[in-house]
Design an enzyme around this catalytic site. Structure first.
Site: not given
Ligand code: 13P
Length: 252
Positions: A9, A11, A97, A99, A169, A175, A215
């Site tokens: 992803n 982003k 997601h 976010e 997640e 992140g 992560s």
């Molecule tokens: P990270 O791998 O940067 O922690 O992000 C995970 C994520 O949100 C994938 O959709």
């Protein structure tokens, strides 16, 4: 059908030229591998989908969008429909997601509509769920995850649900550099599979792909993926570097 998947992803990262370079690098590294134990998916931003799709032709990598609209078409300025995503070459779309939930107020009712349109347009949905740090600290993580499923994808028919991939997640791991331990991931994935059995049946549960995200990187992917209920990963930061992404794919 249950399968091992490693999905990147991206982003809101990578311009069009940068997306093209990254995908070329990934393809060239994967071409050196004789066989892959996981299906590979990349999810660039909307504006890169068309060009990335052209580059992916003839490769084993599948294309995903990061979001899609909760309406079919019409006066929804700035939105991109599931139909458009399918037409540009995507097989998948990421929905729910954390976010999107946190920054764009996407709640269960909207997500249910988004899933509905995605499925109507023959997209497979990577549906994200996961608890906040405070919820885990209070011991509410199982209840939170259960609610996120019950209010959305658990209302689908068995046939429709076969096009859903779950991505667990935990928000506190996204992140942050803090990964869920291998035990925490397995515990939650087994719980999710149990819920699927209860809502549908064992067959459906055994055939559902459940990914871990948060992560995930080359140094912890082997440990996470060896768990019986972890079928792969949804990768953020580490998917932006071809070597790291491919190292994660090779962790199976
Ligand atoms: P990270 O791998 O940067 O922690 O992000 C995970 C994520 O949100 C994938 O959709």
């Amino acid at each position: 059908m249950r399968k091992n998947i490693v999905a990147g992803n991206w982003k809101m990262n990578k311009t069009l030229p940068e997306s093209v370079s990254l995908v070329k690098e990934i393809i060239s590294l994967l071409n050196k591998e004789n066989s892959l134990q996981a299906e590979v998916i990349v999810a660039p931003t909307y504006v890169s989908l068309y060009e990335v799709n052209k580059l992916l032709k003839g490769s084993k990598i599948k294309l995903s969008a990061q979001n899609s609209a909760s309406e079919h078409s019409g006066a929804y300025t700035g939105e991109i429909s599931a139909e458009m995503i399918k037409a540009v070459g995507c097989d998948y779309v990421i929905l729910g997601h954390s976010e999107r939930r946190a920054y764009y107020g996407e709640r269960d009712a909207i997500l249910t509509r988004k899933v509905e349109f995605a499925l109507k347009n023959e997209l497979e949905v990577i549906f994200c769920i996961g608890e906040r740090l405070l919820e885990r600290e209070k011991g509410e993580h199982f209840k939170v995850v259960e609610g996120q499923l019950k209010n959305t994808v658990f209302n689908l028919s068995e046939n429709e649900f076969s096009n859903i991939i779950i991505a667990y997640e935990p928000i506190w791991a996204i992140g942050t550099g803090v990964t869920a331990s291998s035990e925490q991931a397995q515990e939650m994935h087994a719980f999710i599979r149990k819920l699927i059995t209860e809502n549908y049946n064992t067959d459906v549960a055994d055939n559902t792909t459940i990914l871990y995200g948060g992560s995930c990187k080359p140094s912890n992917a082997v440990e996470l993926f060896k768990n019986p209920d972890v079928d792969g990963g949804l990768i953020g930061g580490a998917a932006l570097k071809a070597e790291d992404f491919v190292a994660i794919i090779k962790s199976f």
